[in-house]
Design an enzyme around this catalytic site. Structure first.
Site, PDB file in Angstrom:
ATOM      1  N   ARG A  45       0.860  -1.197   0.000  1.00  0.00           N
ATOM      2  CA  ARG A  45       0.000   0.000   0.000  1.00  0.00           C
ATOM      3  C   ARG A  45       0.884   1.230   0.000  1.00  0.00           C
ATOM      4  O   ARG A  45       1.708   1.391   0.914  1.00  0.00           O
ATOM      5  CB  ARG A  45      -0.867   0.047   1.277  1.00  0.00           C
ATOM      6  N   GLU A 104       0.901   4.017   1.180  1.00  0.00           N
ATOM      7  CA  GLU A 104       0.391   4.944   2.199  1.00  0.00           C
ATOM      8  C   GLU A 104       1.289   6.178   2.180  1.00  0.00           C
ATOM      9  O   GLU A 104       2.507   6.050   2.142  1.00  0.00           O
ATOM     10  CB  GLU A 104       0.458   4.311   3.597  1.00  0.00           C
ATOM     11  N   ARG A 157      -0.038   2.729  12.765  1.00  0.00           N
ATOM     12  CA  ARG A 157      -0.574   1.420  12.370  1.00  0.00           C
ATOM     13  C   ARG A 157      -0.630   1.155  10.868  1.00  0.00           C
ATOM     14  O   ARG A 157      -1.256   0.206  10.423  1.00  0.00           O
ATOM     15  CB  ARG A 157      -1.961   1.228  12.979  1.00  0.00           C
ATOM     16  N   HIS A 158       0.032   2.011  10.073  1.00  0.00           N
ATOM     17  CA  HIS A 158       0.075   1.768   8.634  1.00  0.00           C
ATOM     18  C   HIS A 158       1.493   1.524   8.155  1.00  0.00           C
ATOM     19  O   HIS A 158       2.402   2.284   8.479  1.00  0.00           O
ATOM     20  CB  HIS A 158      -0.506   2.959   7.858  1.00  0.00           C
ATOM     21  N   GLU A 199      -8.756  -1.535  14.097  1.00  0.00           N
ATOM     22  CA  GLU A 199      -9.145  -2.533  13.092  1.00  0.00           C
ATOM     23  C   GLU A 199      -8.022  -3.525  12.809  1.00  0.00           C
ATOM     24  O   GLU A 199      -6.893  -3.127  12.546  1.00  0.00           O
ATOM     25  CB  GLU A 199      -9.505  -1.785  11.797  1.00  0.00           C
ATOM     26  N   SER A 217     -10.874  -6.605   7.775  1.00  0.00           N
ATOM     27  CA  SER A 217     -12.045  -6.179   6.996  1.00  0.00           C
ATOM     28  C   SER A 217     -12.548  -7.399   6.253  1.00  0.00           C
ATOM     29  O   SER A 217     -11.733  -8.221   5.820  1.00  0.00           O
ATOM     30  CB  SER A 217     -11.650  -5.147   5.944  1.00  0.00           C
ATOM     31  N   ARG A 268      -0.654  -6.024  12.624  1.00  0.00           N
ATOM     32  CA  ARG A 268      -1.625  -5.380  13.522  1.00  0.00           C
ATOM     33  C   ARG A 268      -2.115  -6.341  14.588  1.00  0.00           C
ATOM     34  O   ARG A 268      -2.347  -5.930  15.733  1.00  0.00           O
ATOM     35  CB  ARG A 268      -2.824  -4.858  12.731  1.00  0.00           C
TER      36      ARG A 268
HETATM   37  P1  ATP Z   1      -7.775  -0.150   5.724  1.00  0.00           P
HETATM   38  O1  ATP Z   1      -7.419   1.149   5.083  1.00  0.00           O
HETATM   39  O2  ATP Z   1      -6.977  -1.247   5.227  1.00  0.00           O
HETATM   40  O3  ATP Z   1      -9.221  -0.447   5.807  1.00  0.00           O
HETATM   41  P2  ATP Z   1      -7.507   1.241   8.068  1.00  0.00           P
HETATM   42  O4  ATP Z   1      -7.240   0.902   9.463  1.00  0.00           O
HETATM   43  O5  ATP Z   1      -6.711   2.320   7.449  1.00  0.00           O
HETATM   44  O6  ATP Z   1      -7.309  -0.062   7.234  1.00  0.00           O
HETATM   45  P3  ATP Z   1      -9.882   2.591   7.159  1.00  0.00           P
HETATM   46  O7  ATP Z   1     -11.294   2.190   7.353  1.00  0.00           O
HETATM   47  O8  ATP Z   1      -9.348   2.789   5.782  1.00  0.00           O
HETATM   48  O9  ATP Z   1      -9.048   1.510   7.968  1.00  0.00           O
HETATM   49  O10 ATP Z   1      -9.549   3.876   7.957  1.00  0.00           O
HETATM   50  C1  ATP Z   1     -10.046   4.142   9.227  1.00  0.00           C
HETATM   51  C2  ATP Z   1      -9.548   5.510   9.647  1.00  0.00           C
HETATM   52  O11 ATP Z   1      -8.128   5.473   9.799  1.00  0.00           O
HETATM   53  C3  ATP Z   1      -9.797   6.595   8.631  1.00  0.00           C
HETATM   54  O12 ATP Z   1     -11.038   7.211   8.805  1.00  0.00           O
HETATM   55  C4  ATP Z   1      -8.686   7.564   8.923  1.00  0.00           C
HETATM   56  O13 ATP Z   1      -9.016   8.405  10.001  1.00  0.00           O
HETATM   57  C5  ATP Z   1      -7.572   6.684   9.361  1.00  0.00           C
HETATM   58  N1  ATP Z   1      -6.633   6.373   8.285  1.00  0.00           N
HETATM   59  C6  ATP Z   1      -6.769   5.427   7.338  1.00  0.00           C
HETATM   60  N2  ATP Z   1      -5.740   5.392   6.525  1.00  0.00           N
HETATM   61  C7  ATP Z   1      -4.894   6.334   6.946  1.00  0.00           C
HETATM   62  C8  ATP Z   1      -3.612   6.777   6.505  1.00  0.00           C
HETATM   63  N3  ATP Z   1      -2.977   6.235   5.483  1.00  0.00           N
HETATM   64  N4  ATP Z   1      -3.050   7.758   7.201  1.00  0.00           N
HETATM   65  C9  ATP Z   1      -3.674   8.327   8.239  1.00  0.00           C
HETATM   66  N5  ATP Z   1      -4.871   7.947   8.705  1.00  0.00           N
HETATM   67  C10 ATP Z   1      -5.489   6.979   8.068  1.00  0.00           C
HETATM   68  P1  AMO Z   2      -8.330  -3.789   4.154  1.00  0.00           P
HETATM   69  O1  AMO Z   2      -7.852  -2.780   3.184  1.00  0.00           O
HETATM   70  O2  AMO Z   2      -9.188  -3.302   5.263  1.00  0.00           O
HETATM   71  O3  AMO Z   2      -9.181  -4.921   3.421  1.00  0.00           O
HETATM   72  O4  AMO Z   2      -7.108  -4.585   4.753  1.00  0.00           O
HETATM   73  C1  AMO Z   2      -7.291  -5.707   5.562  1.00  0.00           C
HETATM   74  C2  AMO Z   2      -6.470  -5.590   6.827  1.00  0.00           C
HETATM   75  O5  AMO Z   2      -5.111  -5.387   6.527  1.00  0.00           O
HETATM   76  C3  AMO Z   2      -4.510  -4.560   7.495  1.00  0.00           C
HETATM   77  N1  AMO Z   2      -3.975  -3.354   6.871  1.00  0.00           N
HETATM   78  C4  AMO Z   2      -2.769  -2.828   7.126  1.00  0.00           C
HETATM   79  N2  AMO Z   2      -1.786  -3.199   7.959  1.00  0.00           N
HETATM   80  C5  AMO Z   2      -0.675  -2.465   7.970  1.00  0.00           C
HETATM   81  N3  AMO Z   2      -0.463  -1.383   7.200  1.00  0.00           N
HETATM   82  C6  AMO Z   2      -1.413  -0.980   6.319  1.00  0.00           C
HETATM   83  N4  AMO Z   2      -1.184   0.064   5.538  1.00  0.00           N
HETATM   84  C7  AMO Z   2      -2.638  -1.707   6.271  1.00  0.00           C
HETATM   85  N5  AMO Z   2      -3.767  -1.588   5.551  1.00  0.00           N
HETATM   86  C8  AMO Z   2      -4.560  -2.592   5.929  1.00  0.00           C
HETATM   87  C9  AMO Z   2      -5.566  -4.221   8.506  1.00  0.00           C
HETATM   88  C10 AMO Z   2      -6.842  -4.417   7.711  1.00  0.00           C
HETATM   89  O6  AMO Z   2      -7.910  -4.706   8.540  1.00  0.00           O
HETATM   90  N6  AMO Z   2      -9.511  -6.975   0.467  1.00  0.00           N
HETATM   91  C11 AMO Z   2      -9.889  -6.520   1.773  1.00  0.00           C
HETATM   92  C12 AMO Z   2     -10.078  -7.670   2.731  1.00  0.00           C
HETATM   93  C13 AMO Z   2     -11.286  -8.532   2.415  1.00  0.00           C
HETATM   94  O7  AMO Z   2     -12.390  -7.965   2.300  1.00  0.00           O
HETATM   95  O8  AMO Z   2     -11.116  -9.732   2.296  1.00  0.00           O
HETATM   96  C14 AMO Z   2      -8.815  -5.589   2.286  1.00  0.00           C
HETATM   97  O9  AMO Z   2      -7.716  -5.523   1.789  1.00  0.00           O
HETATM   98  O10 AMO Z   2      -5.464  -5.170   9.562  1.00  0.00           O
END
Ligand code: ATP
Ligand code: AMO
Length: 479
Positions: free
Chosen positions: A235, A237, A243-244, A386, A389, A453
């Site tokens: 990703r 990011e 946590r990313h 989280e 997902s 995570r």
């Molecule tokens: P994923 O993006 O894989 O679902 P996530 O924990 O980022 O995992 P999201 O539902 O996308 O979940 O984001 C939840 C909240 O986390 C967002 O509303 C935002 O506040 C914050 N967030 C998500 N991505 C980022 C990022 N790259 N940098 C900063 N904050 C983020």
């Molecule tokens: P999502 O984008 O929510 O869903 O990612 C699934 C899980 O992966 C972890 N995660 C991360 N961990 C570390 N760094 C990141 N940048 C990051 N982004 C996500 C989180 C998150 O819950 N295809 C869907 C899954 C599905 O529906 O099967 C997906 O990728 O723990």
């Protein structure tokens, strides 16, 4: 000999041990202590110059001249200490007969491992006593990760990580899932959104897989019924959070749904309760080791995982004074707050929130049959953050094409994915083979877990970089 095996029963035994000289403490010209370490275990080695034992004062001097972290072989006899040992994990000593240096470490290491292994409480106590200790910063640790990884807590963290991954495989295999490996070089984004790493693939634009999403679904279309994958997820990011990561380990699963997508939630329930139990019962030493440096409360979870709807979650937040934008996603703060509220009300720090608004989920998510403004989807939380997902997926090509377009995805970039759901293909195959053939698209759903995570949150660590061996974040590509 393994240091871990040295207990009271080993007293009197002659041993040869190779390890890192973690600490070297001269007492006098005739006596010195060397603390020897192998992964999470340490043992105290005692050198006393004596003619009977064949230990000379030169040998003692040689031992005290060694630099910390040098690799040494020690020959000696196991003995029981007069008093309990505070500084080592093992409660025996080695009366050294011979010591050989295998590889001398540089005398000025970039990280002092004793400092790098201390808890915050130890630092505070030492500071109050006027002692000067150096806190090792995150960047220094990561710049010299190969040394930083030697701390007992890091040794424990990655053993826990390995156990989570192993249990994930073991549990899903026992439920008839098949392990697969999908490509990481792909033509288009799979989650939508901008967070993809772009590259050139023999002159064609391509990107690194944001998830195995489309391919694990195509494996279901390919007749596998239940699949899982453990692999890297990329990703791009662009912001720094605790946590990313830009590359993490994805634990993914996908399965046919017979009646309801809660079948997927049931798998998650069984899987995570099994993982938590396994860690608590079989990784006590690792958890204790992490706890020493980073104290945490054991995770509270229920035998049957709590499921709440998005609307129930929103209502709980509202009653506690936090308004969420109508049909909007929960931001990080709201998720944490909901985690606290759920813990107070239901006594668990692990729960599933389901039936999210369709608008905040990826294009492939199945709308709810009774109200298409919502979706058959869920997130799973540990300590208000989280970790998973998941959802039921759309399994008809028409709706899939419509939703992709609505979400701003060019359907031509995912044509082969959409094609695998073709009803036409399904019907042709039925007409040829005369029975239900798995080339169609059965109702299915799945989930994705972030391994780093899970470990971070199970152990209540404050940063995902602690649970990634060599983390990739927006700033870091080396080491
Ligand atoms: P994923 O993006 O894989 O679902 P996530 O924990 O980022 O995992 P999201 O539902 O996308 O979940 O984001 C939840 C909240 O986390 C967002 O509303 C935002 O506040 C914050 N967030 C998500 N991505 C980022 C990022 N790259 N940098 C900063 N904050 C983020
Ligand atoms: P999502 O984008 O929510 O869903 O990612 C699934 C899980 O992966 C972890 N995660 C991360 N961990 C570390 N760094 C990141 N940048 C990051 N982004 C996500 C989180 C998150 O819950 N295809 C869907 C899954 C599905 O529906 O099967 C997906 O990728 O723990």
């Amino acid at each position: 000999t393994e240091i871990a095996d040295l207990d009271d029963a080993a007293a009197g035994r002659s041993v040869i041990i190779r390890g890192a000289a973690q600490a070297i403490r001269p007492v006098s010209k005739k006596m010195a202590f060397v603390v020897l370490r192998q992964s999470m275990c340490t043992v105290q080695c005692v050198l006393v110059a004596s003619v009977d034992a064949g230990v000379s004062t030169q040998m003692v001097r040689f031992a005290t001249s060694l630099s910390k972290e040098s690799i040494v072989d020690i020959e000696g006899v196991v003995s029981l200490p007069k008093e309990p040992l505070k500084a080592t994990t093992q409660q025996v000593e080695i009366q050294v007969r011979k010591i050989y240096c295998i590889n001398r470490a540089t005398p000025t290491l970039p990280i002092n491992l004793e400092d790098a292994s201390r808890s915050e409480a130890e630092f505070e106590k030492a500071e109050q006593a006027g002692e000067k200790l150096v806190r090792v910063g995150q960047d220094t640790r990561l710049n010299y990760r190969a040394i930083d990884l030697r701390t007992p807590s890091n040794q424990a963290i990655f053993r826990i990580q390995c156990q989570v991954e192993n249990k994930f495989r073991e549990f899903l295999l026992s439920k008839n899932f098949v392990g697969i490996h999908s490509p990481k070089l792909i033509a288009g984004s799979s989650e939508g959104g901008a967070a993809v790493f772009k590259l050139q693939y023999n002159g064609q634009p391509a990107c690194l897989a944001q998830s195995p999403q489309l391919y694990k679904q195509m494996a279901i279309c390919g007749g596998f019924e239940r699949v899982f994958e453990v692999g890297p997820v990329f990703r791009a990011e662009n912001s720094n959070t605790h946590r990313h990561l830009c590359e993490f380990v994805g634990l993914d699963a996908e399965m046919e749904i017979k009646e309801h997508y809660f079948e997927v939630c049931d798998i998650i329930d069984g899987l995570f309760v099994a993982i938590f139990k396994h860690l608590n019962e079989n990784c006590k030493k690792e958890l204790e080791t992490i706890n020493k440096q980073y104290p945490f409360e054991p995770l509270k979870y229920l035998e049957k995982t709590l499921k709440l709807t998005y609307e129930e979650g929103i209502q709980m937040l509202k009653e506690a004074g936090t308004e969420i934008e109508p049909m909007g996603d929960l931001n990080t703060e709201a998720e944490k707050k909901l985690g606290r509220l759920v813990k107070e009300k239901y006594g668990t720090e692990f729960f599933i929130l389901y039936r999210y608004p369709l608008a905040v989920r990826p294009f492939y998510t199945m709308p709810c049959y009774d109200n298409p403004a919502y979706s058959n989807s869920f997130d799973v939380f540990i300590r208000g953050e989280e970790i998973i997902s998941g959802a039921q997926r759309i399994h008809t090509p028409e709706l899939l094409t419509k939703r992709a377009t609505e979400c701003g995805i060019d359907a031509s970039t995912i044509a082969s994915y959409i094609e695998s759901f073709s009803i036409l293909l399904h019907l042709i195959l039925i007409s040829i083979y005369g029975h239900h053939c798995s080339y169609g698209a059965p109702p299915h759903g799945g989930f994705g877990v972030g391994l780093e995570r899970v470990v971070m949150l199970f152990c209540a660590l404050n940063n995902i970089r602690k649970t990634s061996l060599f983390p990739r974040d927006p700033q870091r590509l080396v080491p």
